[in-house]
Structure formats: C-alpha cells, structure tokens
Design a protein around this motif. Sequence first.
Motif, short mmCIF file in Angstrom:
data_model
loop_
_atom_site.label_atom_id
_atom_site.label_comp_id
_atom_site.label_asym_id
_atom_site.label_seq_id
_atom_site.Cartn_x
_atom_site.Cartn_y
_atom_site.Cartn_z
N ILE A 5 0.86 -1.20 0.00
CA ILE A 5 0.00 0.00 0.00
C ILE A 5 0.89 1.23 0.00
CG2 ILE A 5 -1.83 1.24 1.23
CD1 ILE A 5 -2.73 -1.51 0.27
N GLY A 6 0.59 2.17 -0.89
CA GLY A 6 1.42 3.36 -1.03
C GLY A 6 0.74 4.61 -0.51
N PRO A 7 1.32 5.76 -0.80
CA PRO A 7 0.79 7.04 -0.29
C PRO A 7 -0.34 7.58 -1.16
CG PRO A 7 2.76 7.41 -1.55
CD PRO A 7 2.53 5.93 -1.58
N LEU A 8 -0.89 8.73 -0.74
CA LEU A 8 -1.88 9.44 -1.55
C LEU A 8 -1.16 10.27 -2.60
CD1 LEU A 8 -4.35 10.90 1.15
CD2 LEU A 8 -4.74 8.94 -0.34
N LYS A 9 -1.81 10.43 -3.74
CA LYS A 9 -1.28 11.31 -4.79
C LYS A 9 -2.40 12.19 -5.33
CE LYS A 9 2.55 8.37 -6.23
NZ LYS A 9 3.30 7.77 -7.32
N THR A 10 -2.02 13.25 -6.02
CA THR A 10 -3.06 14.15 -6.57
C THR A 10 -3.49 13.67 -7.96
OG1 THR A 10 -1.36 15.55 -7.51
CG2 THR A 10 -2.19 16.17 -5.34
N MET A 11 -4.70 14.07 -8.35
CA MET A 11 -5.29 13.58 -9.59
C MET A 11 -4.57 14.06 -10.85
SD MET A 11 -7.92 11.66 -9.21
CE MET A 11 -9.12 11.15 -8.02
N SER A 12 -3.84 15.15 -10.74
CA SER A 12 -3.28 15.77 -11.95
C SER A 12 -2.11 14.97 -12.52
CB SER A 12 -2.78 17.17 -11.64
OG SER A 12 -1.72 17.07 -10.72
N GLN A 13 -1.72 13.91 -11.88
CA GLN A 13 -0.60 13.07 -12.29
C GLN A 13 0.74 13.77 -12.19
OE1 GLN A 13 -1.28 9.99 -15.32
NE2 GLN A 13 -2.87 11.38 -16.01
N SER A 14 0.76 14.90 -11.45
CA SER A 14 2.04 15.57 -11.28
C SER A 14 2.96 14.69 -10.42
CB SER A 14 1.85 16.93 -10.62
OG SER A 14 1.18 16.78 -9.40
N MET A 15 2.36 13.71 -9.73
CA MET A 15 3.18 12.83 -8.89
C MET A 15 3.31 11.44 -9.52
SD MET A 15 1.51 13.96 -5.30
CE MET A 15 1.75 15.61 -4.64
N ALA A 16 2.93 11.32 -10.78
CA ALA A 16 3.01 10.02 -11.44
C ALA A 16 4.46 9.53 -11.47
CB ALA A 16 2.46 10.13 -12.85
N ARG A 17 4.63 8.23 -11.49
CA ARG A 17 5.99 7.69 -11.40
C ARG A 17 6.79 8.01 -12.66
NH1 ARG A 17 5.92 1.69 -8.99
NH2 ARG A 17 5.45 1.08 -11.11
N GLY A 18 6.21 7.74 -13.82
CA GLY A 18 6.79 8.09 -15.13
C GLY A 18 8.30 8.10 -15.17
N GLU A 19 8.84 9.26 -15.50
CA GLU A 19 10.29 9.37 -15.71
C GLU A 19 11.10 9.20 -14.43
OE1 GLU A 19 11.57 12.85 -17.80
OE2 GLU A 19 9.86 12.74 -19.10
N ARG A 20 10.42 9.30 -13.28
CA ARG A 20 11.18 9.24 -12.03
C ARG A 20 11.56 7.81 -11.66
NH1 ARG A 20 6.73 13.09 -10.96
NH2 ARG A 20 7.66 15.14 -10.70
N LEU A 21 10.94 6.85 -12.33
CA LEU A 21 11.26 5.46 -12.04
C LEU A 21 12.66 5.14 -12.54
CD1 LEU A 21 8.23 3.18 -12.90
CD2 LEU A 21 9.32 3.44 -10.70
N PRO A 22 13.40 4.33 -11.77
CA PRO A 22 14.68 3.87 -12.31
C PRO A 22 14.48 2.96 -13.51
CG PRO A 22 14.29 3.03 -10.07
CD PRO A 22 13.12 3.86 -10.42
N SER A 23 15.54 2.69 -14.24
CA SER A 23 15.40 1.87 -15.45
C SER A 23 14.96 0.45 -15.08
CB SER A 23 16.74 1.81 -16.18
OG SER A 23 17.63 1.00 -15.44
N GLU A 24 14.46 -0.28 -16.07
CA GLU A 24 13.96 -1.63 -15.83
C GLU A 24 15.06 -2.53 -15.29
OE1 GLU A 24 11.59 -3.78 -18.44
OE2 GLU A 24 9.93 -2.37 -18.37
N THR A 25 16.28 -2.33 -15.81
CA THR A 25 17.41 -3.15 -15.37
C THR A 25 17.61 -3.00 -13.86
OG1 THR A 25 18.37 -2.46 -17.47
CG2 THR A 25 19.80 -3.70 -15.98
N ILE A 26 17.58 -1.73 -13.43
CA ILE A 26 17.82 -1.46 -12.00
C ILE A 26 16.66 -2.02 -11.17
CG2 ILE A 26 18.09 0.37 -10.30
CD1 ILE A 26 19.27 2.07 -12.62
N ARG A 27 15.45 -1.82 -11.66
CA ARG A 27 14.29 -2.31 -10.90
C ARG A 27 14.34 -3.82 -10.75
NH1 ARG A 27 9.74 0.08 -14.39
NH2 ARG A 27 8.26 -0.91 -13.01
#
Lengths: 408, 445
Positions: free
Chosen positions: A122-144
């Motif tokens: 279970i994660g935190p709350l985020k706002t609807m505007s997707q300004s907190m979306a994971r998108g580019e902030r996620l590390p690369s697939e290799t690292i994950r």
Amino acid sequence: MKGITHFLTGVATASCFPLAIRTAYDDKAYLMVLGGVCGILCDTLDFKFARYFWKHDYQIRLTEDNLDPRLPAEAIARAIDEAAEKKRPVRLKLDTIRVSGSYYRTYAVQIDDRNRTVTCTIGPLKTMSQSMARGERLPSETIRRRKIEEDGPAAFMESLARNLPALPDTIPPGPTSHVATFKTEINNTYYMDTEIGVFSGPDYEFVPEPDGRVRVDFIPWHRRWTHSLTLGLCLGPVGFALFADWPALFRGDLAAFANPFAVNAFFIAILAFWSHVLVDQTGFLGSNLFPPFTHKRTMGLRWSTSASPFPNQMVNYISLCIILWNINVFAPVPVFTMPWAREMTGGFADSAYYLVSLANYLLAVVAVPLLVFYWIGKLYKRLYRRDTQVQMEEAFTGEDWSGGAGDG
Amino acid sequence: MELNLVLMCIPTALLGVAVAAVFSFIPGLHIYNVIAFTMMLAFAFVEFFAALDPLLTTSFILGMVVGFSVLFTVSSQFFQPCDDSFRSMMMPHERFLYEGRGYEAVILAGFGSLIALVLIAGLFPFLTKPIGLVRELIRPHVYWILGLVSAFILIGEWPKDHGVGKTVRQRLADGWVQLGMGFFTFVAAAVLGMFVFYNTIIPVESAFQSLMPVFMGLFALPSQIMTVITRATIPPQHFAGSVDAEPHDLARGALTGTVAGLFSSLTPGMTPGPALLVAGHATASSGDKQFIVGGGAARVLYYIGALVLFFMPDVYMRRGGAAINISLFFVPETVEQYLAVSGVIALSGATALWLLPRYARFCARTTQRVNYHWISAASVLLLVAMVLFITGWRGLVLMAVSTALGLVPNFWHTRRVPLLAVLMVPVSLNMAGVGHQVAQWLGFR
C-alpha cells in the motif's frame, strides 16, 4: 504500435487508391480521412468500448477504511491456482482507490514467477493531476529488476512508495506489504511491479496452458475480435455506405448509388483496417485474426515493443513517404521528377518510368535517411548512453528517484 | 538594396523585440493583437508610415514576432500555476513550476527556440526550392490534411476514467463523460467557427480582427480566469546554472518541434497545438523535457517560419496574421529582401535569446513580490478592454460565448485542443467547397 502510427498507415493505404488523391483536384472527397480513421479503429473499439463490456471473475476493491494488502495479493494468488485447478481462464481486476475529487491512494503489486509469490504494497496518496506520477522518475527496468531480485519485491516497493513524489506522511501506519504464495507454475511476461494509480486499474487473465502452466495475460480484452481480419471485412460495407449516393438509390439509379467513391471507400476501409492488424503482428502480442473461427490471440513476431521510438518513427516516416509519393504520382501534373528518370519519357503512366522513379525514391528518400537516422541512434547509444547507464546505476539512491536532483 | 536601409532595419527590429518583451509580460496577450494595434496606429498616422521605407515597418513587425515567439511563454510559465482540482493532467512546464524549476523549463524551451531560429535564419535560405516543392505538393490537399488532424484530435483522445463502475453502463458512462465533452467541445467550436466565418457580428471596420474575440474567449480568457480562481502557492524558483537534460532529450525534442513547426507553418488553418500533438505522437516523443523543447521549437517555427515563407523566393506564401498585415504595405520581390529579412530574424532572435534568462529571472522574482492572482485579474481586464476597443460590444458578446466554451475543458477534464476546430473545420470545409452548404444547413446564410 502507437495510435498515430496506425492512423498514418491507414492514410498511406488510402493514398494508394488514385481516386483518393485525384479527388483533391476535383470533387474533394474525404477518402483519405476514412483511411486514417479505419487505420486506428481497432484500438478505438478496444479502449473506448470493448474494455467496458469485459466481465471479471473477481474485482478487487480496497477502500480507505480497509487498506489491507492481503486482499489483492491473496486474490491474485488464488485466481492463479484456480485457473490451474479448474482448467479455465480466470479474470481479475484491481480497482483504483479514489479518495476524493483531488486525491487517490496508490498501491503496487508484483507477481514473481520464480518464487511463486504475489506481493502487494500500500502506497501514499497522490493528486489527480498526475504531477506525482511515477513516469520518468522510475529507475530503469534493469535497475528495478536487480533491486527486486536483491532486496525482495516488498522492500523495493516500500522504498519506491517512500521516495517517489507523493503527499507527505500519507503512507498508512503499520505493515504495508503482504506476500501471498501460489502453487502453480506460471508463465509471466512482466516481472516488474505495477502501480495501481489514478485511471482504471490493471486487468489480468490467468490462462491454463497445455503444459500445465498458467499464463498471465495483461489487458486481456485487447486485440481480440477488434483486431481481426474478419471485422475488417465487415467494415467494407460501412465505408461504402458513407460515400454512397443514397438519394440515387431511391431514384433507382444504382450506378450513381454505387459511385466510384463508394466503391473505393469499400476497399479503403477494409485495407486500412487490415494495415493496423498487420502492423500489430510485428510486436510481442499478435491478435485473434479470424474470429469467430479462431478464439485465441496469437503471439506477435516480437520485432519491437509498441512503445519503442525507432520502429514507430520508422513506420511513420515510411507512411509519410508513401503518401507524398502517391500525391505526386497521381497528381494531374506531377510536382517533382526523380533524377534517374529525368532523361526518360512517358511519365508515371509508363511502367519503366514509374519503376525507375520508384527505385530512385526508395533509395534517396526512404532508405538513406532511415539508415542515417538508425546509425546515428546506434552510435549515440554506443558512445554516450552506455556510459550514462553505468553512472545511473552507480548513483541510484532514493534521492534520485524523488527527482530532487532536478537541475543538476 | 542600400546599406543605410539595411543598417536602419537593425534598430527598428530591436525596437520590435523591446515592444514584444513589454507585451509578453501580460499573460494571455497575443502578438497578433499587438500587431493589430500597430496597424491601427499605422492607419491613423498613415502619412508618417507612408514616408518610411516598407522594409523598416516590416523589420519592426518581424522584431515583434521574433521577440514574442521566444518570450511570450515566460509569463505564463511563472504567472499561471495549475490547480490540481481543475485538471486531470498537469502539463510538464506546470510541474516544473511547482518543483521550483520554472527557470529551467524556460531555458529548455529557449533551446528549442534556438534550434528553430538556426533553421530559419541559417538553413532555410538554402532550402527554398524543397520548401516550395513541398508547398506545391500539398497545396491541393490541405482540406483533407485538416480533416485528418481533426479526426485524429477526436479519435486520439482516450478515456481517463477510474474504471470502478460496477455495471457496464456505469463504466461506459464514466469513460464517456470526458470523451463526450471533448466531442461536444469540438462540435461546438466548429459551429462557432462556421458562424464567425459566414455570419460574424463583428463590425465591418474591425473585420481584420474578426477572429480576435473568438480566440481571446476560447484560449486567453479561460486560462486567466482559471488562474484567478486557482488556490495554489508558487514556490521560490531556483535559477540553475546548468540544465539537466540528456542530448537525446534535446535532439528528440527539437525533432518533434521541427516537424510540428514545419507542418503548422506550411498548412493553412493549422496551429502549433494540434501540430505538436500529431508530431509528438509521430516522432514518438517522450518525457517532460522533450515536450518543453519541442514546444519552444514549434512555436518559433510556426510564428516566424510561417512569416518567412511570405518573403521566400519559390514560395511567397502569405500565412498567418503577421504576413497578412505586412502584405498590406509590402510586396516581397527580390532574393536580397529575403536575405535581409533572414538577417533581421537572426539578429532579433539572438537578442531575444539573450534577453530570455534575464526575463525569466525577472518574472520568477515577480511571483514572490506580486500575487499572481492580481496579474491575471489585470490581464483579464486588459484583454476585455482591448476586445471592446477594437471590436466593440458585439465583439464582447462573441468573446463571452467563446469564453463559456473555452471553460468547458477545464471543468470536464478534457483537452483544450478540440477548441481549435473553430479554425480547422471551417477552413477545411471551405477548401473542400462545401462550406457554404454547411453554413446554409446551420442557418448561418
């Protein structure tokens, strides 16, 4: 492939019909638009209609009053085993947790085929505007992938929940992760964690295979009857109807009713639709080609993924080249002449002239630019991105994920 | 061409950049509106302007357009924060503002502008023949190209529902409310466009600005109104010494912007918004930085690139408000004139890019001193006054209707791009030769 790629292949298909081009100098019909629309129609039907009619065996819904990670994890594990035991596909959907008009609650799941576990965090709350979306902030697939393998999915997903942008102090107290186990051997094509975010949650279908394993399918409603050659055939009459002269039919003038535009539209609709089906076969997932005679989605040729930039750019560029070529060839007076054909006579109506011009065009306008573009990309990856990938892995910390190193 | 005249063009163009810099401070104001004022002044003092060489007035307008196309997004970058509750998607530059990186976003867009300026001033002079050829090739086909873009806008919007409906009907309704409002916006904007094109209520003496109230209402005013009612705090902005961007982000952003800019500048009825939408998809652009760089390049290529086509030998295409206004007093005839214009653009562009970081720092600091609500409120008043002054009360009525329509996307979480049907649909139908019949069917003739 992306939507625009299908749209452009549809337009390119339409441009191969001389009337679709020549109408621009005379009647100005929108045959080319029909090609584009039919080119993208498969995905439109799926994402705007079919998905809403899909029936699930289990629909998992957490609420703010009941944020128990056991529920999704155990439900997925049970659905996998049930598919193996009952030898029938089991469909499951995880709902999003919408808290208010402004906020939603995130949670993440990961299915581990090696350890036969399902983990939910279970994660935190985020706002609807997707300004907190994971998108580019996620590390690369290799690292994950490496982190999941080294630290375990629960620790990794908890770390993501803590470090990626979100409303502060909104992770619920107490244990936030649960690991459920299942007995069945599975064929899982996606090892990474999936975040259930703001828009419609993920759909799963667990399908028993002849070898006894259970295959995990994502968005199972996608590329079924909507991506079939059969449906393409049905679209022909629709295209015809759109361009037919209906008043002429009531006057009894069948020749005017079935005018050349309608006849062309009949074939444009079918072929543009088929172009989508054809292009999709180059990806990882094929489609169900001949329903109702066939029922299963085939595997694709695995040449590229649908989101890969270069294949999309390449198909778009080729489509554009086809359109421009046809615009020139079918024009009453062609605008350009290819250098190899300058000394020749006869124009595009002459097959020798046409083929020489086409060969010249394919080489100079299509092949050379694409090759140059391809090699620049390859060289760039080799010289630059290989180094940066290493740097990224070495510098990978929670701070990097949170986007705190903004302006470098 | 006399050297004195060429030299005189330089300060005149720089004056245009300065005027653009002043007006760019007002969020929502469009340079074509400022040009309209300039033209009104020119008509009022016709004897003075008649005594000037037309190339000087042209240089002034060029300076304004160049300055504006590089600088005008800076004020909206800093003065228009996004309120989460009104939006289903925050734009990248709005996200940068909330992260204190508004300055970085400006510089990224500036990089896109630089690429576009280099293309226009440095490369275009060598590409007049291919550009003329492409223009000749697509000229008869513009009606279906606009039709294609319209179709893609409609069909390319995907549902953004939460997918939690229990029945098929509930799920369909959830998904289709937002899609349906997008369709409604498109159709309503198209009808409004047909009305403006065929039966406008704007007085004849203001006919040269008949689209102004509509565009103000659809785009400028709703943005300002939403900013006035926004409840958000702009964090202090950080002035970074360098930009965090990978070379491929810059290259792919520039590619997207170039495709969008060339597409919109060569296609009548096309604007940077839908062109960037299509080009972004077509070049598989991804990420915030590529989007911002692409936007900077596309805007410059659209505003300046389209204007340059008017002077370009082998093309001489009158495209956009600035070219139409210049064509009232200047007829391009020689290659020298085109090269002089390219030089003026290069110089004005360099000046505008030199100004850009300073301008951005000034605007960023202003957000900490002046409440952005007041800036937007003042902008609303100014825009309304301008429409009233130029088009009278009838223009105000048209603007009010347009504003109501322009607010729809904000409240139903749809995209704003369907609003551009106001231009694309009438132009496409007119080019297809069926505009009159459709207008008649709608009761506008």
